[in-house]
Design a protein around this motif. Structure first.
Motif, PDB file in Angstrom:
ATOM      1  N   GLY A   1     -64.243  45.976 -34.836  1.00 42.61           N
ATOM      2  CA  GLY A   1     -65.640  45.103 -35.023  1.00 42.61           C
ATOM      3  C   GLY A   1     -66.575  44.708 -34.001  1.00 42.61           C
ATOM      4  N   VAL A   2     -66.068  44.347 -32.997  1.00 45.72           N
ATOM      5  CA  VAL A   2     -66.775  44.187 -31.639  1.00 45.72           C
ATOM      6  C   VAL A   2     -67.439  45.220 -31.232  1.00 45.72           C
ATOM      7  N   MET A   3     -66.798  46.456 -31.069  1.00 41.14           N
ATOM      8  CA  MET A   3     -67.445  47.854 -30.920  1.00 41.14           C
ATOM      9  C   MET A   3     -68.447  48.255 -31.864  1.00 41.14           C
ATOM     10  N   THR A   4     -68.392  48.040 -33.153  1.00 45.75           N
ATOM     11  CA  THR A   4     -69.282  48.456 -34.184  1.00 45.75           C
ATOM     12  C   THR A   4     -70.607  47.595 -33.826  1.00 45.75           C
ATOM     13  N   ILE A   5     -70.387  46.300 -33.577  1.00 43.28           N
ATOM     14  CA  ILE A   5     -71.690  45.607 -33.198  1.00 43.28           C
ATOM     15  C   ILE A   5     -72.188  45.832 -32.108  1.00 43.28           C
ATOM     16  N   ILE A   6     -71.524  46.260 -31.067  1.00 43.74           N
ATOM     17  CA  ILE A   6     -72.073  46.424 -29.754  1.00 43.74           C
ATOM     18  C   ILE A   6     -72.805  48.164 -29.892  1.00 43.74           C
ATOM     19  N   PHE A   7     -72.009  48.858 -30.473  1.00 44.49           N
ATOM     20  CA  PHE A   7     -72.857  50.197 -30.744  1.00 44.49           C
ATOM     21  C   PHE A   7     -73.665  50.144 -31.661  1.00 44.49           C
ATOM     22  N   GLY A   8     -73.932  49.562 -32.560  1.00 48.67           N
ATOM     23  CA  GLY A   8     -74.866  49.471 -33.844  1.00 48.67           C
ATOM     24  C   GLY A   8     -76.407  48.446 -32.830  1.00 48.67           C
ATOM     25  N   SER A   9     -75.910  47.721 -31.865  1.00 53.29           N
ATOM     26  CA  SER A   9     -76.862  46.855 -31.433  1.00 53.29           C
ATOM     27  C   SER A   9     -77.640  47.698 -30.347  1.00 53.29           C
ATOM     28  N   LEU A  10     -76.720  48.780 -29.729  1.00 53.98           N
ATOM     29  CA  LEU A  10     -77.267  49.569 -28.801  1.00 53.98           C
ATOM     30  C   LEU A  10     -78.343  50.647 -29.474  1.00 53.98           C
TER      31      LEU A  10
ATOM     32  N   SER B   1     -75.468  46.475 -49.318  1.00 55.77           N
ATOM     33  CA  SER B   1     -76.490  47.129 -48.229  1.00 55.77           C
ATOM     34  C   SER B   1     -77.797  47.115 -48.516  1.00 55.77           C
ATOM     35  N   LYS B   2     -78.012  46.633 -50.072  1.00 48.69           N
ATOM     36  CA  LYS B   2     -79.585  46.364 -50.480  1.00 48.69           C
ATOM     37  C   LYS B   2     -80.021  45.131 -49.755  1.00 48.69           C
ATOM     38  N   PHE B   3     -79.190  44.431 -49.242  1.00 45.20           N
ATOM     39  CA  PHE B   3     -79.535  42.797 -48.799  1.00 45.20           C
ATOM     40  C   PHE B   3     -79.225  42.752 -47.230  1.00 45.20           C
ATOM     41  N   GLU B   4     -78.369  43.599 -46.784  1.00 43.79           N
ATOM     42  CA  GLU B   4     -77.926  43.526 -45.251  1.00 43.79           C
ATOM     43  C   GLU B   4     -77.813  44.762 -44.723  1.00 43.79           C
ATOM     44  N   ASN B   5     -77.934  44.971 -43.434  1.00 43.21           N
ATOM     45  CA  ASN B   5     -77.768  46.074 -42.644  1.00 43.21           C
ATOM     46  C   ASN B   5     -76.221  46.552 -42.764  1.00 43.21           C
ATOM     47  N   PRO B   6     -76.021  47.753 -43.299  1.00 46.37           N
ATOM     48  CA  PRO B   6     -74.602  48.363 -43.510  1.00 46.37           C
ATOM     49  C   PRO B   6     -73.711  48.136 -42.160  1.00 46.37           C
ATOM     50  N   VAL B   7     -74.354  48.596 -40.923  1.00 49.62           N
ATOM     51  CA  VAL B   7     -73.761  48.426 -39.838  1.00 49.62           C
ATOM     52  C   VAL B   7     -73.295  47.121 -39.419  1.00 49.62           C
ATOM     53  N   VAL B   8     -74.180  45.898 -39.701  1.00 46.39           N
ATOM     54  CA  VAL B   8     -74.008  44.820 -39.604  1.00 46.39           C
ATOM     55  C   VAL B   8     -72.631  44.128 -40.595  1.00 46.39           C
ATOM     56  N   LEU B   9     -72.925  44.657 -41.818  1.00 48.97           N
ATOM     57  CA  LEU B   9     -71.832  44.315 -42.737  1.00 48.97           C
ATOM     58  C   LEU B   9     -70.643  44.909 -42.357  1.00 48.97           C
ATOM     59  N   SER B  10     -70.510  46.224 -41.699  1.00 47.57           N
ATOM     60  CA  SER B  10     -68.982  46.759 -41.463  1.00 47.57           C
ATOM     61  C   SER B  10     -68.652  45.959 -39.983  1.00 47.57           C
ATOM     62  N   GLY B  11     -69.504  45.876 -39.225  1.00 44.46           N
ATOM     63  CA  GLY B  11     -68.978  45.241 -37.878  1.00 44.46           C
ATOM     64  C   GLY B  11     -68.375  43.924 -38.061  1.00 44.46           C
ATOM     65  N   TYR B  12     -69.107  43.127 -38.850  1.00 39.71           N
ATOM     66  CA  TYR B  12     -68.676  41.653 -39.045  1.00 39.71           C
ATOM     67  C   TYR B  12     -67.409  41.618 -39.782  1.00 39.71           C
ATOM     68  N   GLN B  13     -67.379  42.490 -40.966  1.00 42.92           N
ATOM     69  CA  GLN B  13     -66.277  42.394 -41.968  1.00 42.92           C
ATOM     70  C   GLN B  13     -65.222  42.937 -41.042  1.00 42.92           C
ATOM     71  N   PHE B  14     -65.026  43.945 -40.301  1.00 46.99           N
ATOM     72  CA  PHE B  14     -63.980  44.346 -39.566  1.00 46.99           C
ATOM     73  C   PHE B  14     -63.700  43.270 -38.658  1.00 46.99           C
ATOM     74  N   THR B  15     -64.375  42.552 -37.984  1.00 46.87           N
ATOM     75  CA  THR B  15     -63.894  41.634 -37.264  1.00 46.87           C
ATOM     76  C   THR B  15     -63.318  40.237 -37.971  1.00 46.87           C
ATOM     77  N   LEU B  16     -63.967  39.706 -39.005  1.00 44.33           N
ATOM     78  CA  LEU B  16     -63.127  38.735 -39.861  1.00 44.33           C
ATOM     79  C   LEU B  16     -61.884  39.308 -40.361  1.00 44.33           C
ATOM     80  N   GLY B  17     -61.996  40.404 -41.196  1.00 42.34           N
ATOM     81  CA  GLY B  17     -60.545  40.918 -41.733  1.00 42.34           C
ATOM     82  C   GLY B  17     -59.509  41.112 -40.639  1.00 42.34           C
ATOM     83  N   GLY B  18     -59.875  41.634 -39.227  1.00 41.78           N
ATOM     84  CA  GLY B  18     -58.883  41.699 -38.341  1.00 41.78           C
ATOM     85  C   GLY B  18     -58.370  40.264 -37.723  1.00 41.78           C
ATOM     86  N   ILE B  19     -59.426  39.397 -37.746  1.00 38.30           N
ATOM     87  CA  ILE B  19     -58.763  37.848 -37.390  1.00 38.30           C
ATOM     88  C   ILE B  19     -57.882  37.670 -38.528  1.00 38.30           C
TER      89      ILE B  19
END
Length: 310
Positions: A61-70, A193-211
């Motif tokens: 999740g952290v990596m996805t958010i960083i990569f997506g932000s870059l 993904s109609k309402f939010e960036n799919p990379v944002v959805l993936s990154g933050y759901q990975f992090t939340l699910g992982g926690i």
């Protein structure tokens, strides 16, 4: 004045990147089984397995958010109203899917897991058509699903004879459950993904699910023993599998027609089988007659399902 096409829309770049993503996803099964050996986690240690899965997806999740932000050149943060979507995806895509995925790979081979996991590619369009009403009914999609499922059923029926060992609910059954959650999450992310960036959805759901997975595993008494540098490298790589593949796949879908990218998903189970043979020594299963025929049918089914109609 001619407008320069984005590099991601160039066919050679698109194909190479899609195959790279499939190599990453295909390497998940052998990477997880190798992790069980490196960390000394037996099949009976559910708690430590959850700790491993949770740690992996927090990193992913952290990596996805960083990569997506870059890639987007801005820090990706979810909208407040998107938190419910992130929670729903975390429940299906990370907690549900990977609880069963990690359970399965503790109780079955990488080759079996890779082929059976491909059933998610056929459950997804069926759910999208009949349950979520996201796609129109098409004969070719059902034909592709039939071909793919036939390959999987052939494998399930013949693998116990030619690939060694009987089927179990904790092994093959758990992988089918993982594929079920994959299909549900795939349809869900298409809606969200109609309402939010799919990379944002993936990154933050990975992090939340992982926690959540990590927390449950720790409460159950699970732990990870880092006995070598290989443990650290394996864990970082497993995080990169999800982060790198999802980010790049999302970029490809942004600049190319969905069908043009998705049709290349047939490479995924092929890579899973080949890499399991290479890194886990499962050549006898990977190259048995039943496995090869099943893999051809599964790959053909994925191509038919995702092929663009003329």
């Amino acid at each position: 004045m001619q407008i320069k096409k984005p590099i991601w829309s160039l066919t050679p770049v698109m194909v190479a990147t899609a195959i790279f993503c499939c190599v990453l996803w295909g390497s998940a099964s052998p990477a997880i089984k190798i992790a069980y050996e490196l960390f000394g986690i037996p099949a009976s240690d559910t708690a430590s397995r959850l700790v491993l899965a949770g740690t992996r997806f927090v990193l992913a999740g952290v990596m996805t958010i960083i990569f997506g932000s870059l890639v987007s050149r801005q820090v990706l943060t979810p909208k407040i109203e998107s938190l419910k979507y992130i929670g729903a995806l975390a429940l299906c895509q990370t907690i549900g899917q990977y609880f069963f995925f990690f359970m399965s790979l503790a109780n079955t081979s990488g080759v079996r897991g890779s082929i059976i996991n491909a059933s998610g590619n056929f459950l997804a369009p069926i759910f999208a058509i009949f349950l979520f009403r996201l796609e129109k009914f098409e004969v070719k999609k059902l034909l592709g699903c039939f071909i793919g499922f036939f390959g999987i059923f052939l494998f399930l029926g013949g693998s116990s004879v030619l690939a060694g060992g009987k089927m179990t609910m904790a092994g093959e059954g758990a992988m089918l459950m993982a594929a079920l959650f994959y299909a549900i999450s795939g349809c869900s992310i298409k809606i969200f993904s109609k309402f939010e960036n799919p990379v944002v959805l993936s990154g933050y759901q990975f992090t939340l699910g992982g926690i959540v997975l990590l927390g449950i595993g720790l409460l159950m008494g699970g732990s990870l023993s880092f006995t070598s540098m290989g443990c650290y490298l394996n864990l970082i790589y497993m995080g990169f599998i999800s982060a790198g593949a999802y980010t790049l796949w999302g970029v490809l879908l942004k600049y190319n027609p969905v069908s043009k990218v998705s049709v290349l998903g047939f490479v995924n189970p092929i890579m899973g089988v080949l890499l399991s043979a290479l890194f886990l020594g499962e050549e006898s299963q990977a190259f048995s007659i039943v496995s090869v025929i099943s893999l051809i049918l599964v790959s053909a089914g994925i191509i038919v399902v995702n092929a663009k109609r003329n």
